[in-house]
Scaffold this motif. Structure first.
Motif, PDB file in Angstrom:
ATOM      1  N   ALA A 132       8.193   3.767   9.250  1.00  0.00           N
ATOM      2  CA  ALA A 132       9.527   3.380   8.815  1.00  0.00           C
ATOM      3  C   ALA A 132       9.586   3.348   7.292  1.00  0.00           C
ATOM      4  O   ALA A 132       8.696   2.778   6.646  1.00  0.00           O
ATOM      5  N   ASP A 133      10.626   3.956   6.733  1.00  0.00           N
ATOM      6  CA  ASP A 133      10.867   3.847   5.292  1.00  0.00           C
ATOM      7  C   ASP A 133      11.524   2.507   4.992  1.00  0.00           C
ATOM      8  O   ASP A 133      12.484   2.116   5.668  1.00  0.00           O
ATOM      9  N   CYS A 134      11.018   1.812   3.993  1.00  0.00           N
ATOM     10  CA  CYS A 134      11.506   0.470   3.690  1.00  0.00           C
ATOM     11  C   CYS A 134      11.921   0.360   2.226  1.00  0.00           C
ATOM     12  O   CYS A 134      11.190   0.790   1.331  1.00  0.00           O
ATOM     13  N   LEU A 135      13.086  -0.227   2.017  1.00  0.00           N
ATOM     14  CA  LEU A 135      13.567  -0.537   0.685  1.00  0.00           C
ATOM     15  C   LEU A 135      13.287  -2.007   0.420  1.00  0.00           C
ATOM     16  O   LEU A 135      13.603  -2.866   1.253  1.00  0.00           O
ATOM     17  N   LEU A 136      12.709  -2.306  -0.726  1.00  0.00           N
ATOM     18  CA  LEU A 136      12.438  -3.691  -1.084  1.00  0.00           C
ATOM     19  C   LEU A 136      13.714  -4.292  -1.661  1.00  0.00           C
ATOM     20  O   LEU A 136      14.190  -3.866  -2.715  1.00  0.00           O
TER      21      LEU A 136
END
Length: 433
Positions: A132-136
């Motif tokens: 999964a691509d995650c944005l902080l």
């Protein structure tokens, strides 16, 4: 008889009317105000009606993506035809169960609020053998504008404090099942003017550039949030941001020289701006009474229909859209009523507005509350006292597209089957919520 009155007579009141042509116009205005490479997320919470969402996701050229924070919103977005791989899943309380279901449905982009939130996403992704691509989500220590609802610069359940990011980032980049793809900011809602909005975006972009330079935060994807304003439950027009595009381009050229080639991929998000002026609420006068020198106009619409977000300062006071020059003159010259608009519920908190300027009214009259297309039924106390939900009618080109009503129902449950916990941190929220 006006078009709205005809619809009220046909479908009853309380009644929301959403104009899909105005939804399309707002979408186009916002895209016109943003540089060409920008993506635009529609905050589903503002109006999750599938037809409204379909209007946002349709059209030639640039279209909105969906930003969600629950499986219910995911279901609405999928029903409206959004690609799950393009959806952004946000929120501070994602449970193991909903993460598994969202990833199973094809969602691959998440905004995460902490290391443990990221670990939960990674555990759910690992179960299904995906990444999964995650944005902080970033909680900056400072902010630019000081208007409306602030969502940064204070202790919060939202976002990772910038002063702790350097310490925690190496751990976050090592979480299995995830890839730190970028950053997500949402510093405020409803900026008071274009200068305030531009100032906030410039500050956000500056913070993002600093985080990349000082801590090595990967910035393949950068969501700089929203703050786009719109009149709410009062007469008025949406602002058109004539200089935003040029001013954003200047800032981006300075801070991110490769942005025109897609590094980073840039995004904004909006709720009320996209849908707010598409809707009106029609409500009928049930009674008019005097009490100790004050006038109360009692409506069939209350905080169960509209106004549940008033605790956030988003609604009160509402105003009424006059139906013609005679009503407008009565409001303007003070020959009408000054009264509290209250709903039908058995609580003194059922107030839509105090000392609202109104035309002269009679029992049975229909009132129109304008700019009510956002945060309507689903943001209200819909089930309180068990009253029916308002009807919702959608029109395009002046013709009715659909008419429906949300229904409350209770369904039996069976106990959840015991299951092994996901590898990673302890489950949050009791597992499959």
């Amino acid at each position: 008889m006006t078009r709205y009155t005809e619809l009220a007579e046909r479908y009853g009141t309380p009644l929301y009317v959403y104009d899909l042509d105005r939804v399309a116009a707002a979408r186009q205005d916002l895209f016109d105000a943003l540089p060409e490479p920008f993506s635009l997320f529609s905050a589903v919470k503002a109006n999750p009606h599938p037809e409204v969402l379909r209007a946002l996701g349709a059209g030639d050229g640039r279209v909105c993506r969906a930003e969600i924070s629950s499986l219910g919103e995911l279901g609405a977005a999928l029903e409206a035809g959004f690609d799950p791989a393009e959806i952004l899943y946000t929120g501070p309380g994602k449970t193991d169960g909903e993460l598994v279901d969202a990833i199973g449905a094809g969602v691959r982009l998440f905004s995460v609020e902490s290391l443990t939130d990221l670990e939960h996403v990674g555990a759910a992704a690992g179960v299904q053998g995906v990444v999964a691509d995650c944005l902080l989500r970033i909680n900056s220590a400072s902010a630019s504008a000081t208007t409306s609802i602030r969502m940064t610069g204070t202790p919060s359940q939202f976002g990772i404090d910038t002063e702790t990011l350097g310490e925690v980032l190496p751990k976050m980049r090592a979480v299995p099942g995830t890839r730190v793809a970028g950053a997500h900011f949402f510093p405020l809602s409803n900026a008071k003017d274009e200068d305030s909005l531009v100032g906030e975006f410039r500050h956000t972009l500056s913070v993002a550039a600093d985080l990349e330079r000082e801590h090595g935060v990967p910035l393949r994807f950068l969501d700089i949030g929203g703050g786009f304003a719109a009149p709410y439950a009062v007469p008025g027009e949406r602002p058109v941001y004539e200089k935003l595009c040029e001013r954003l381009e200047t800032t981006l050229d300075e801070l991110f020289p490769d942005w025109r080639r897609g590094t980073p991929h840039l995004a904004c998000e909006s709720g009320r701006y996209l849908v707010g002026d598409s809707g009106v609420l029609l409500t009928r006068v049930i009674n008019i009474k005097e009490s100790r020198g004050r006038t109360f106009v009692i409506l069939d619409a209350g905080i169960n229909t509209f106004g549940g977000m008033s605790g956030l300062g988003r609604l009160l006071p509402v105003a009424v859209q006059p139906e013609g020059p005679e009503q407008a003159a009565e409001i303007e010259d003070g020959t009408g009523l000054s009264a509290s608009l209250v709903g039908p519920l058995c609580t003194p908190g059922d107030v839509l507005g105090r000392q609202v300027e109104l035309p002269n009214l009679r029992v049975g009259d229909i009132l129109t509350i304008p700019n009510a297309g956002a945060y309507g039924p689903t943001a209200s106390l819909l089930m309180f006292l068990g009253r029916p939900a308002p009807a919702e009618v959608l029109v395009r080109g002046g013709e009715v597209v659909s008419a429906s009503r949300l229904e409350h129902s209770r369904v039996p449950l069976t106990p959840l089957a015991p299951s092994a916990p996901l590898e990673g941190p302890a489950p949050v929220g009791g597992g499959r919520a």
